[in-house]
Design a protein around this motif. Structure first.
Motif, PDB file in Angstrom:
ATOM      1  N   ALA A  16       4.229  45.734 -71.145  1.00 30.61           N
ATOM      2  CA  ALA A  16       3.705  46.124 -69.833  1.00 30.61           C
ATOM      3  C   ALA A  16       3.910  47.594 -69.527  1.00 30.61           C
ATOM      4  O   ALA A  16       3.405  48.100 -68.521  1.00 30.61           O
ATOM      5  CB  ALA A  16       4.355  45.276 -68.742  1.00 30.61           C
ATOM      6  N   GLY A  17       4.670  48.313 -70.360  1.00 27.55           N
ATOM      7  CA  GLY A  17       4.783  49.755 -70.186  1.00 27.55           C
ATOM      8  C   GLY A  17       6.139  50.267 -69.743  1.00 27.55           C
ATOM      9  O   GLY A  17       6.343  51.480 -69.677  1.00 27.55           O
ATOM     10  N   ALA A  18       7.079  49.388 -69.421  1.00 22.07           N
ATOM     11  CA  ALA A  18       8.430  49.850 -69.085  1.00 22.07           C
ATOM     12  C   ALA A  18       9.117  50.316 -70.367  1.00 22.07           C
ATOM     13  O   ALA A  18       8.979  49.674 -71.415  1.00 22.07           O
ATOM     14  CB  ALA A  18       9.224  48.733 -68.432  1.00 22.07           C
ATOM     15  N   LYS A  41       8.620  53.540 -61.653  1.00 22.55           N
ATOM     16  CA  LYS A  41       8.873  52.097 -61.671  1.00 22.55           C
ATOM     17  C   LYS A  41       9.497  51.688 -62.997  1.00 22.55           C
ATOM     18  O   LYS A  41      10.397  50.837 -63.040  1.00 22.55           O
ATOM     19  CB  LYS A  41       7.561  51.350 -61.438  1.00 22.55           C
ATOM     20  CG  LYS A  41       7.726  49.839 -61.394  1.00 22.55           C
ATOM     21  CD  LYS A  41       6.391  49.152 -61.137  1.00 22.55           C
ATOM     22  CE  LYS A  41       6.573  47.631 -61.116  1.00 22.55           C
ATOM     23  NZ  LYS A  41       5.273  46.943 -60.890  1.00 22.55           N
ATOM     24  N   SER A  42       9.030  52.331 -64.083  1.00 25.01           N
ATOM     25  CA  SER A  42       9.548  52.037 -65.412  1.00 25.01           C
ATOM     26  C   SER A  42      11.052  52.286 -65.486  1.00 25.01           C
ATOM     27  O   SER A  42      11.801  51.496 -66.084  1.00 25.01           O
ATOM     28  CB  SER A  42       8.833  52.902 -66.462  1.00 25.01           C
ATOM     29  OG  SER A  42       9.453  52.792 -67.722  1.00 25.01           O
ATOM     30  N   THR A  71      16.898  45.790 -66.233  1.00 22.88           N
ATOM     31  CA  THR A  71      16.789  44.905 -67.398  1.00 22.88           C
ATOM     32  C   THR A  71      17.895  45.158 -68.416  1.00 22.88           C
ATOM     33  O   THR A  71      18.454  44.224 -68.996  1.00 22.88           O
ATOM     34  CB  THR A  71      15.418  45.085 -68.079  1.00 22.88           C
ATOM     35  OG1 THR A  71      14.378  44.862 -67.119  1.00 22.88           O
ATOM     36  CG2 THR A  71      15.256  44.099 -69.234  1.00 22.88           C
ATOM     37  N   LEU A  72      18.213  46.427 -68.650  1.00 27.10           N
ATOM     38  CA  LEU A  72      19.199  46.784 -69.670  1.00 27.10           C
ATOM     39  C   LEU A  72      20.619  46.850 -69.121  1.00 27.10           C
ATOM     40  O   LEU A  72      21.560  47.069 -69.877  1.00 27.10           O
ATOM     41  CB  LEU A  72      18.834  48.133 -70.296  1.00 27.10           C
ATOM     42  CG  LEU A  72      17.487  48.188 -71.027  1.00 27.10           C
ATOM     43  CD1 LEU A  72      17.199  49.599 -71.524  1.00 27.10           C
ATOM     44  CD2 LEU A  72      17.443  47.206 -72.189  1.00 27.10           C
ATOM     45  N   GLY A  73      20.758  46.650 -67.801  1.00 24.92           N
ATOM     46  CA  GLY A  73      22.085  46.693 -67.201  1.00 24.92           C
ATOM     47  C   GLY A  73      22.727  48.066 -67.298  1.00 24.92           C
ATOM     48  O   GLY A  73      23.918  48.189 -67.606  1.00 24.92           O
ATOM     49  N   LEU A  74      21.946  49.115 -67.021  1.00 23.87           N
ATOM     50  CA  LEU A  74      22.432  50.482 -67.169  1.00 23.87           C
ATOM     51  C   LEU A  74      23.169  50.956 -65.923  1.00 23.87           C
ATOM     52  O   LEU A  74      22.727  50.707 -64.802  1.00 23.87           O
ATOM     53  CB  LEU A  74      21.254  51.424 -67.444  1.00 23.87           C
ATOM     54  CG  LEU A  74      20.404  51.124 -68.683  1.00 23.87           C
ATOM     55  CD1 LEU A  74      19.200  52.070 -68.731  1.00 23.87           C
ATOM     56  CD2 LEU A  74      21.237  51.248 -69.951  1.00 23.87           C
TER      57      LEU A  74
END
Length: 384
Positions: free
Chosen positions: A311-313, A340-341, A348-351
């Motif tokens: 989706a582009g993230a 947004k990415s 998502t990556l828990g950064l």
């Protein structure tokens, strides 16, 4: 031509010898390994010193009988271009086991992964160091380093014209002479076409089938070509990082030329004026900055990833060391903004933090978790 003292590598060699009797200094052809070995010899830490260059026909022939050549030697033995005699490694194991005080510095132009295929017998006796090209932590002119790349003879050339000509000669010699000397039986014309076409993929996903159709080669051959260029330090294959999510994630690797100067040679960009007006300027700067960040963090290739969804993230570079993630985006702009990415990647990556790298010396926060750093500022002040 000026010689640059690369003290960090001299310190690393000395440190390696405190642990193991053999040190392998590996890196691309003409990156300065021989110069560094001479500088290390000048420190007079180990004496006497015995130097062998396997590009010298006489030295190469002498190594047909390594036992006769080496068994009486003490002190430090330096063997340049060791990949020309891979059958030498088992004897080196016997030699250092018999003489605990002996130190052996081997220089090679193939990666540790390729060298290890021939040096498994040296396990527990050898340390591997990768020598990269000049970095921004070693030289002062960031623009010249980006345009000309980090090969010493290219960066230190009198002018852009001579630098560009040196890189053109380097590519020709590498393809026609160096690769065959490493034991690769390749068609120089075909591998050159492959390398040239690869310049269009710099900073993008590698598509073996697409390249194969253009070159009339099967996927297996295309991937072999890529592995050879990676194993000889020309190209970086940045692998994708996967997380357990429902979103479809990108599974292909991304491709970067490890030296911006060689990329510009392939793209026929001879100076900053040509580069700055090229459609490839953003991708070129991304690859240049990415390599600088990887070197700064002393990250092994196995520590480095990118992350992206269909989706582009995405995240351009994810360095994972000791379970800790450092995430970077590279933007060739003076005024980056949050996207947004970025927020999807953070969640998502828990950064804990995402660092946006741009040209120059800026340093400020876009929000509490997203920080902007000019590349030069980051390399001078950040502790990661």
């Amino acid at each position: 031509m000026t010689t640059v003292l690369r003290q960090s590598y001299l310190d690393a060699i000395e440190s390696a010898f405190r642990i193991n009797p053999i040190c392998a200094l590996l890196g691309p052809r003409q990156c300065g390994k021989t110069t560094a070995s001479k500088q290390f010899i000048d420190l007079n830490i180990y004496n006497p010193v015995h130097i062998f260059d396997l590009e010298d026909p006489d030295d190469l022939k002498a190594f047909e009988n390594p036992k006769l050549l080496l068994e009486s030697l003490d002190g430090l033995i330096v063997i340049d271009e060791v990949q020309r005699r891979p059958e030498l490694f088992p004897y080196l194991r016997v030699l250092v086991d018999r003489k605990p005080s002996l130190k052996i510095l081997i220089l090679g132009s193939a990666s540790a992964e390729l060298i290890r295929q021939s040096s498994e017998t040296l396990a527990g006796r050898i340390s591997y160091l990768e020598m990269t090209l000049f970095s921004l932590q070693e030289v002062e002119n960031a623009q010249n380093l980006w345009v000309r790349g980090g090969f010493p003879k290219s960066y230190l050339a009198d002018n852009d014209v001579n630098s560009f000509r040196w890189r053109q000669d380097y590519v020709r010699t590498f393809l026609e002479m160096d690769l065959p000397s490493f034991g690769f039986n390749l068609n120089p014309y075909m591998i050159r076409r492959f390398w040239l076409m690869l310049s269009d993929y710099h900073g993008n996903l590698f598509k073996a089938s697409e390249l194969g159709r253009s070159l009339d080669l099967n996927d297996k051959t295309v991937k072999r070509y890529l592995d050879i260029l990676s194993g000889t330090f020309v190209v970086r294959q940045l692998q994708p990082w996967f997380v357990n999510i429902s979103k479809r994630q990108v599974k292909s690797c991304k491709i970067y030329f490890r030296d911006s100067g060689l990329l510009h040679s392939m793209l026929n960009l001879q100076n900053f004026s040509a580069l700055s007006t090229s459609s490839k300027v953003g991708a070129s700067w991304e690859g240049f900055a990415l390599e600088e960040i990887i070197r700064y963090h002393n990250a092994d290739f196995q520590d480095c990833f990118f992350w992206a969804t269909q989706a582009g993230a995405e995240v351009d570079l994810l360095i994972v060391q000791a379970g800790h993630k450092k995430a970077f985006e590279f933007k060739y702009t003076n005024n980056p903004s949050t996207t947004k990415s970025m927020h999807i990647a953070m969640e998502t990556l828990g950064l804990d933090q995402l660092t946006v790298i741009i040209p120059g010396n800026a340093a400020y926060f876009l929000n509490e978790n997203i920080r902007v750093y000019g590349l030069e500022r980051y390399l001078k002040t950040s502790q990661g």
